[in-house]
Design an enzyme around this catalytic site. Structure first.
Site, PDB file in Angstrom:
ATOM      1  N   THR A 230     -47.276 -64.370   5.729  1.00 10.47           N
ATOM      2  CA  THR A 230     -48.060 -65.609   5.696  1.00 10.47           C
ATOM      3  C   THR A 230     -49.547 -65.404   5.976  1.00 10.47           C
ATOM      4  OG1 THR A 230     -47.437 -65.994   8.007  1.00 10.47           O
ATOM      5  CG2 THR A 230     -46.090 -67.060   6.317  1.00 10.47           C
TER       6      THR A 230
ATOM      7  N   HIS B 271     -49.809 -60.511  14.048  1.00 11.42           N
ATOM      8  CA  HIS B 271     -50.380 -61.007  15.301  1.00 11.42           C
ATOM      9  C   HIS B 271     -49.501 -60.563  16.468  1.00 11.42           C
ATOM     10  CE1 HIS B 271     -47.257 -64.064  15.177  1.00 11.42           C
ATOM     11  NE2 HIS B 271     -47.719 -64.534  14.032  1.00 11.42           N
TER      12      HIS B 271
ATOM     13  N   HIS C  33     -45.694 -60.863  16.305  1.00 10.03           N
ATOM     14  CA  HIS C  33     -45.073 -59.779  15.549  1.00 10.03           C
ATOM     15  C   HIS C  33     -45.036 -58.487  16.386  1.00 10.03           C
ATOM     16  CE1 HIS C  33     -46.826 -62.116  11.968  1.00 10.03           C
ATOM     17  NE2 HIS C  33     -45.523 -62.260  11.885  1.00 10.03           N
TER      18      HIS C  33
ATOM     19  N   LYS D 109     -42.561 -75.734  12.752  1.00 14.38           N
ATOM     20  CA  LYS D 109     -43.683 -76.334  12.050  1.00 14.38           C
ATOM     21  C   LYS D 109     -43.477 -77.842  11.920  1.00 14.38           C
ATOM     22  CE  LYS D 109     -45.751 -72.475  11.404  1.00 14.38           C
ATOM     23  NZ  LYS D 109     -47.025 -72.180  12.095  1.00 14.38           N
TER      24      LYS D 109
ATOM     25  N   ARG E  89     -45.575 -75.715   5.208  1.00 14.24           N
ATOM     26  CA  ARG E  89     -46.588 -74.658   5.113  1.00 14.24           C
ATOM     27  C   ARG E  89     -47.343 -74.748   3.791  1.00 14.24           C
ATOM     28  NH1 ARG E  89     -45.789 -70.212   8.658  1.00 14.24           N
ATOM     29  NH2 ARG E  89     -43.836 -70.306   9.836  1.00 14.24           N
TER      30      ARG E  89
ATOM     31  N   GLN F  15     -32.746 -66.652   3.867  1.00 13.85           N
ATOM     32  CA  GLN F  15     -32.764 -65.688   4.969  1.00 13.85           C
ATOM     33  C   GLN F  15     -31.359 -65.175   5.257  1.00 13.85           C
ATOM     34  OE1 GLN F  15     -35.191 -66.507   8.434  1.00 13.85           O
ATOM     35  NE2 GLN F  15     -33.803 -65.369   9.774  1.00 13.85           N
TER      36      GLN F  15
ATOM     37  N   ASP G  60     -36.776 -68.298  18.315  1.00 16.75           N
ATOM     38  CA  ASP G  60     -36.885 -69.460  17.436  1.00 16.75           C
ATOM     39  C   ASP G  60     -36.140 -69.258  16.116  1.00 16.75           C
ATOM     40  OD1 ASP G  60     -38.620 -67.514  16.556  1.00 16.75           O
ATOM     41  OD2 ASP G  60     -40.329 -68.847  16.266  1.00 16.75           O
TER      42      ASP G  60
ATOM     43  N   LYS H 280     -46.793 -70.745  24.214  1.00 16.14           N
ATOM     44  CA  LYS H 280     -46.899 -69.483  23.471  1.00 16.14           C
ATOM     45  C   LYS H 280     -48.215 -68.783  23.786  1.00 16.14           C
ATOM     46  CE  LYS H 280     -43.945 -69.633  19.400  1.00 16.14           C
ATOM     47  NZ  LYS H 280     -43.895 -69.518  17.930  1.00 16.14           N
TER      48      LYS H 280
ATOM     49  N   LYS I 179     -53.024 -67.230  21.642  1.00 14.58           N
ATOM     50  CA  LYS I 179     -53.980 -68.150  21.048  1.00 14.58           C
ATOM     51  C   LYS I 179     -55.318 -68.023  21.781  1.00 14.58           C
ATOM     52  CE  LYS I 179     -51.274 -70.151  18.016  1.00 14.58           C
ATOM     53  NZ  LYS I 179     -51.501 -70.009  16.567  1.00 14.58           N
ATOM     54  N   THR I 180     -56.402 -67.941  21.014  1.00 16.16           N
ATOM     55  CA  THR I 180     -57.736 -67.855  21.581  1.00 16.16           C
ATOM     56  C   THR I 180     -58.607 -68.948  20.977  1.00 16.16           C
ATOM     57  OG1 THR I 180     -58.696 -66.436  19.869  1.00 16.16           O
ATOM     58  CG2 THR I 180     -57.432 -65.348  21.598  1.00 16.16           C
TER      59      THR I 180
END
Length: 410
Positions: A41, A46, A49, A83, A87, A172, A193, A228, A231-232
């Site tokens: 995606t 990140h 992962h 989500k 997406r 999947q 998740d 989570k 995140k910045t």
């Protein structure tokens, strides 16, 4: 000697599993082929992962064979899990480009030589399906009632779930069946998740092949409050140095909360678990060396020891009030960005991405959380004058620990 299963448990990595005792026996008795899927995606992995890659590495070092499944087919649909909206639709060209980026990054953490690990793309089989054949051969094994009970769908029912997204679970699940049939894959892993999707894959293999396979999820990288991590102000914490600099990456882990540092050490480093457990009694300032160790170890894994050392030296220089700013995140300004010889502090905070908006910058200034060259900014209307750039740059500090270098380009 501690087994890899015991290592994963002791580090708190295991969340849920289909058959915990059988998985432990399998990992201790056999050389198991397992897989984790990565939808393409974005053009970089990140930190979410990264945790998955750490798990893969633990298992590979214990002699098991990982399959890194690149979702060039499933990304065409998009996983609705977690989500609130559908997406963005991506082109095949975008997806394949992202998958190639993933391949380069994964090779830093997983040994793909001599068949020790495999990397495959699910687009190689999913994109060739004929819809009617797929529904007859695969869809027949799925109960809509059961699917609607899955958490990944429940949260979307009120806001709307497209029929396209509803098919994601089937795709999947089929991946697991294909990998079992073609590579002898017996175990699917993923973030917690993904539990609903993994369960369906295990069930599909059982229905089609009458064989038992297994699923296990690992802990998500979250704070103690369940938020989570990764995140910045600039967005996700990427593994690509062009998207998140090694210094910014280092500083993120150097500045984690006290209550989260030991957990992060367990989840995303290879520091021996005995060493980490010996740190669990530390509190307050005693945790500063642990945070520094965490930041160094993770940055070394992702960006190499040289970059980790540079980030460590720059961080120590800042904390000891020294002037080494070479590796500090930097923004360049030109003279035409100044009006009447100055630039508003709110504009500066947005340009440097220290704040996403002027509104947030204003609140931060009002709370006393912004300094320029170690002088606290008193009001949101304050201007930073060109004459402040006596050395060609200024240092903006956000809060106590986030530093940014602003250079006046000549």
């Amino acid at each position: 000697m501690m087994t890899v299963f015991e290592e994963l448990q002791r580090r708190g990595l295991i969340a849920q599993s289909t058959h915990l005792d059988k998985i432990e026996e399998l990992l201790n008795r056999e050389k198991v082929t397992f897989y984790i899927g990565f939808d393409a995606t974005a053009d970089s992995l990140h930190v979410g992962h990264f945790l998955q890659l750490v798990v893969m590495s633990h298992l590979q070092k214990a002699g098991h064979r990982p399959i890194a499944l690149l979702g060039t087919g499933t990304t065409m649909i998009g996983d609705p899990t977690g989500k609130s909206d559908m997406r963005r639709m991506m082109t095949p060209e975008e997806i394949n480009h992202n998958a190639e980026c993933f391949k380069r990054q994964m090779s830093k953490f997983i040994d793909f030589s001599d068949g020790k690990a495999l990397m495959v793309k699910n687009g190689d089989w999913l994109l060739n399906f004929k819809y009617i054949d797929f529904i007859r051969d695969v869809g027949v094994h799925f109960s809509v009632n059961k699917m609607l009970q899955a958490e990944c769908f429940k949260s979307r029912m009120e806001r709307g779930l497209s029929f396209m997204e509803f098919n994601y679970m089937l795709l999947q699940s089929y991946d697991f069946l294909h990998l079992y049939q073609n590579y002898g894959c017996k175990l699917e892993l993923g973030g917690d998740d993904q539990w609903s999707n993994i369960l369906q894959g295990v069930d599909l293999v059982r229905r089609v092949e009458a064989e038992e396979v297994y699923g296990m999820t690992f802990t998500l990288l979250t704070t103690r409050e369940g938020k989570k991590m990764g995140k910045t102000e600039k967005g996700a914490l990427w593994l690509d140095p062009e998207k998140t600099s090694p210094y910014d990456f280092f500083q993120y882990w150097r500045n984690v909360n006290d209550e989260d540092v030991i957990n992060c050490m367990k989840l995303i480093t290879f520091v021996p678990i005995e060493e980490i457990e010996a740190m669990e009694h530390l509190t307050g300032s005693e945790l500063n060396p642990v945070k520094e160790r965490l930041a160094f170890e993770v940055t070394k894994l992702v960006h190499g020891e040289e970059e980790a050392r540079k980030a460590l030296d720059a961080s120590r220089a800042l904390f000891s009030s020294k002037s080494n700013t070479d590796d500090m995140p930097t923004t360049e300004l030109t003279a035409d960005e100044f009006s009447d010889g100055g630039i508003g502090i709110l504009d500066l905070m947005v340009k440097t991405a220290l704040c996403p908006s002027k509104g947030e910058a204003r609140r931060l200034v009002q709370q006393g959380g912004v300094s320029v060259n170690d002088k606290k900014v008193a009001a949101p209307t304050e201007m930073v004058l060109q004459e402040a750039f006596q050395d060609g740059f200024i240092i903006v500090r956000k809060g106590k620990k986030v530093y940014h270098k602003v250079v006046l380009k000549k």
